[in-house]
Design a protein around this motif. Structure first.
Motif, PDB file in Angstrom:
ATOM      1  N   MET A   1       0.838  -1.168   0.000  1.00 46.13           N
ATOM      2  CA  MET A   1       0.000   0.000   0.000  1.00 46.13           C
ATOM      3  C   MET A   1       0.891   1.242   0.000  1.00 46.13           C
ATOM      4  N   ALA A   2       0.521   2.205  -0.792  1.00 48.51           N
ATOM      5  CA  ALA A   2       1.296   3.439  -0.885  1.00 48.51           C
ATOM      6  C   ALA A   2       1.158   4.246   0.396  1.00 48.51           C
ATOM      7  N   GLU A   3       2.249   4.882   0.783  1.00 46.74           N
ATOM      8  CA  GLU A   3       2.227   5.738   1.966  1.00 46.74           C
ATOM      9  C   GLU A   3       2.139   7.185   1.505  1.00 46.74           C
ATOM     10  N   LEU A   4       1.109   7.867   1.943  1.00 42.72           N
ATOM     11  CA  LEU A   4       0.909   9.258   1.556  1.00 42.72           C
ATOM     12  C   LEU A   4       1.728  10.176   2.456  1.00 42.72           C
TER      13      LEU A   4
END
Length: 179
Positions: A1-4
């Motif tokens: 999952m991408a980390e914002l």
């Protein structure tokens, strides 16, 4: 999952100096629009909870860290502290923190730069410290507040941050070439 990763509207832009002028992105803290309910007196509870006077039309009160800026008819923008929850008894409170970008323009020629972009007389004789206006900055809707003898706080919608930077940088360079 991408980390914002949270970024400021101008991505933490370093101050830009051209000639006698400095342009800097500023973090005003939490921005809350306060719209008093009809026929309700909010000045006293506002001052009691935040130590800042409720501003008259076209005025700003307070200082960096806790500033109240007139933001239109029956609307004030509280910049800095989180609004006291008891104010909700007197007004509609709306978080605007992610909606705006803010910069300061300072230097002896700041008025000359803004004269190229703003259709108002911002001279010190007419637009004194603590004066504020909702107006156009070039073609963008914005807010202009004089916060010092040669310093202005400018705010536009966050989506226009790059355009504000571009327009101010061009006007600053133009004024600097006259020296």
């Amino acid at each position: 999952m991408a980390e914002l990763i949270a970024k400021t509207p101008l991505d933490d832009m370093a101050p830009l100096t051209i000639g006698t002028l400095t342009l800097a992105e500023v973090d005003l803290g939490i921005l809350t629009s306060i719209a008093p309910y009809a026929q309700v007196k909010i000045a006293e509870p506002f001052k009691a909870t935040h130590g800042v006077a409720w501003p008259a039309p076209n005025r700003a009160t307070g200082k960096a860290g806790a500033r109240a800026i007139w933001f239109g008819r029956e609307m004030v923008l509280l910049a800095g502290p989180k609004p006291d929850p008891t104010l909700a008894e007197h007004a509609a409170l709306t978080d605007q923190s992610d909606a705006w970008t803010a910069v300061t323009l300072s230097g002896d020629d700041a008025g000359d730069v803004l004269a190229r972009l703003v259709p108002l007389d911002l001279s010190a004789a007419h637009f004194k410290r603590g004066h504020t206006a909702r107006s156009q900055i070039q073609h963008m809707a914005g807010s202009i507040t004089r916060i010092g003898s040669d310093t202005f706080l400018l705010m536009v919608f966050r989506s226009m941050a790059g355009t504000l930077l571009h327009d101010l940088e061009r006007a600053m360079a133009s004024v600097a070439t006259r020296r």
